[in-house]
Write a protein that holds these residues in place. Structure first.
Motif, mmCIF file in Angstrom:
data_model
loop_
_atom_site.group_PDB
_atom_site.id
_atom_site.type_symbol
_atom_site.label_atom_id
_atom_site.label_comp_id
_atom_site.label_asym_id
_atom_site.label_seq_id
_atom_site.Cartn_x
_atom_site.Cartn_y
_atom_site.Cartn_z
ATOM 1 N N PRO A 4 78.916 40.574 39.886
ATOM 2 C CA PRO A 4 78.453 40.919 38.124
ATOM 3 C C PRO A 4 77.041 40.631 39.067
ATOM 4 N N GLU A 5 76.298 42.031 37.735
ATOM 5 C CA GLU A 5 75.178 41.889 37.303
ATOM 6 C C GLU A 5 73.783 40.845 37.442
ATOM 7 N N LYS A 6 74.698 40.365 35.679
ATOM 8 C CA LYS A 6 73.816 39.334 35.659
ATOM 9 C C LYS A 6 74.373 37.881 36.039
ATOM 10 N N ILE A 7 72.361 36.979 36.903
ATOM 11 C CA ILE A 7 72.548 35.996 37.582
ATOM 12 C C ILE A 7 71.863 34.829 36.439
ATOM 13 N N PHE A 8 72.444 33.498 36.789
ATOM 14 C CA PHE A 8 71.141 32.816 36.373
ATOM 15 C C PHE A 8 70.910 32.313 37.286
ATOM 16 N N ILE A 9 69.288 31.767 36.808
ATOM 17 C CA ILE A 9 68.449 30.896 37.971
ATOM 18 C C ILE A 9 67.338 30.240 37.634
ATOM 19 N N SER A 10 67.447 29.278 37.730
ATOM 20 C CA SER A 10 66.675 28.061 36.976
ATOM 21 C C SER A 10 65.383 27.990 38.263
ATOM 22 N N GLY A 11 64.571 26.800 37.491
ATOM 23 C CA GLY A 11 63.525 26.308 38.345
ATOM 24 C C GLY A 11 62.358 25.345 37.394
ATOM 25 N N SER A 26 59.359 15.106 31.166
ATOM 26 C CA SER A 26 58.362 14.405 32.423
ATOM 27 C C SER A 26 57.820 16.331 33.678
ATOM 28 N N VAL A 27 59.296 16.763 33.490
ATOM 29 C CA VAL A 27 59.004 18.162 34.342
ATOM 30 C C VAL A 27 59.668 19.320 33.494
ATOM 31 N N ILE A 28 58.812 20.731 33.394
ATOM 32 C CA ILE A 28 58.999 21.599 33.038
ATOM 33 C C ILE A 28 60.376 22.468 33.949
ATOM 34 N N ALA A 29 61.713 22.690 33.261
ATOM 35 C CA ALA A 29 63.055 23.848 33.285
ATOM 36 C C ALA A 29 62.192 25.131 32.714
ATOM 37 N N ALA A 44 64.469 34.710 29.400
ATOM 38 C CA ALA A 44 64.147 34.279 29.808
ATOM 39 C C ALA A 44 63.713 32.741 28.784
ATOM 40 N N GLU A 45 63.689 31.306 29.493
ATOM 41 C CA GLU A 45 63.510 30.509 28.024
ATOM 42 C C GLU A 45 62.997 28.816 29.308
ATOM 43 N N ALA A 46 61.761 28.829 28.765
ATOM 44 C CA ALA A 46 61.082 26.828 29.600
ATOM 45 C C ALA A 46 61.484 25.842 28.539
ATOM 46 N N SER A 47 61.410 25.006 28.979
ATOM 47 C CA SER A 47 61.587 23.572 28.241
ATOM 48 C C SER A 47 59.599 22.968 28.167
ATOM 49 N N LEU A 48 59.582 24.316 26.823
ATOM 50 C CA LEU A 48 57.711 23.545 25.775
ATOM 51 C C LEU A 48 58.403 23.347 25.231
ATOM 52 N N VAL A 49 57.929 22.783 24.161
ATOM 53 C CA VAL A 49 57.741 22.028 23.452
ATOM 54 C C VAL A 49 57.132 22.525 21.898
ATOM 55 N N ALA A 87 52.624 23.994 36.059
ATOM 56 C CA ALA A 87 53.597 24.276 36.318
ATOM 57 C C ALA A 87 54.349 24.860 36.002
ATOM 58 N N ILE A 88 54.698 25.821 35.277
ATOM 59 C CA ILE A 88 55.333 27.003 34.362
ATOM 60 C C ILE A 88 55.281 28.234 35.790
ATOM 61 N N ILE A 89 53.736 27.949 36.211
ATOM 62 C CA ILE A 89 54.061 29.144 37.455
ATOM 63 C C ILE A 89 55.115 28.958 38.426
ATOM 64 N N SER A 90 54.530 27.495 38.796
ATOM 65 C CA SER A 90 55.174 27.252 40.139
ATOM 66 C C SER A 90 56.367 27.315 39.414
ATOM 67 N N ALA A 91 57.425 27.023 38.600
ATOM 68 C CA ALA A 91 58.475 26.758 38.322
ATOM 69 C C ALA A 91 59.888 28.379 38.211
ATOM 70 N N LEU A 92 58.641 28.999 37.787
ATOM 71 C CA LEU A 92 58.611 30.249 38.115
ATOM 72 C C LEU A 92 58.825 31.182 39.432
ATOM 73 N N ARG A 93 57.671 30.508 40.589
ATOM 74 C CA ARG A 93 57.648 30.522 41.608
ATOM 75 C C ARG A 93 59.250 30.834 42.445
ATOM 76 N N THR A 94 59.376 28.811 42.052
ATOM 77 C CA THR A 94 60.657 28.686 42.638
ATOM 78 C C THR A 94 62.272 29.514 42.215
ATOM 79 N N CYS A 95 61.399 29.964 40.815
ATOM 80 C CA CYS A 95 63.409 31.070 40.604
ATOM 81 C C CYS A 95 63.020 32.754 41.287
ATOM 82 N N TYR A 96 61.739 32.838 41.773
ATOM 83 C CA TYR A 96 61.184 34.099 42.701
ATOM 84 C C TYR A 96 61.262 34.145 43.796
ATOM 85 N N GLU A 97 61.152 32.261 44.472
ATOM 86 C CA GLU A 97 61.601 32.942 45.762
ATOM 87 C C GLU A 97 63.648 32.045 45.599
#
Length: 110
Positions: A4-11, A26-29, A44-49, A87-97
């Motif tokens: 499938p073309e579409k995949i979901f990745i989280s960080g 306590s963590v950003i998703a 894209a979505e992030a657990s920001l307030v 934290a956003i950049i770190s979580a996005l880096r995890t997604c990229y990796e």
């Protein structure tokens, strides 16, 4: 067999102390819906307030490409001045990796 073309990745990343998001989460998703074959971000979505922060995050990722992660990181460093920036950049880096592992065919990507 074509996958499938579409995949979901989280960080995830730890948020700094003393900000509203930390009190709630306590963590950003971070979650991204990505084209497996091209790296294009569909959603894209992030657990920001605040809705402004959530919209900024989404609007600055949708249509971008994870293969150009340096550009994504630079954009957040130069334009996002919320307390959760690192934290956003770190979580996005995890997604990229994770994306790189998926493209490389690593079977146990978590």
């Amino acid at each position: 067999m074509l996958l499938p073309e579409k995949i979901f990745i989280s960080g995830y990343a730890k948020l700094p102390k003393g900000i509203t998001s930390t009190e709630l989460y306590s963590v950003i998703a971070v979650g991204v819906l990505v084209n497996r074959y091209t790296g294009e971000v569909f959603e894209a979505e992030a657990s920001l307030v605040t809705s402004v922060a959530k919209d900024f995050f989404r609007n600055h990722l949708v249509g971008k490409n994870l293969n150009n992660f340096d550009e994504i990181e630079k954009m957040f460093k130069e334009n996002y001045f919320g307390s959760a920036r690192k934290a956003i950049i770190s979580a996005l880096r995890t997604c990229y990796e994770k994306y790189e592992q998926i493209v490389a065919g690593v079977e146990d990507v978590e």
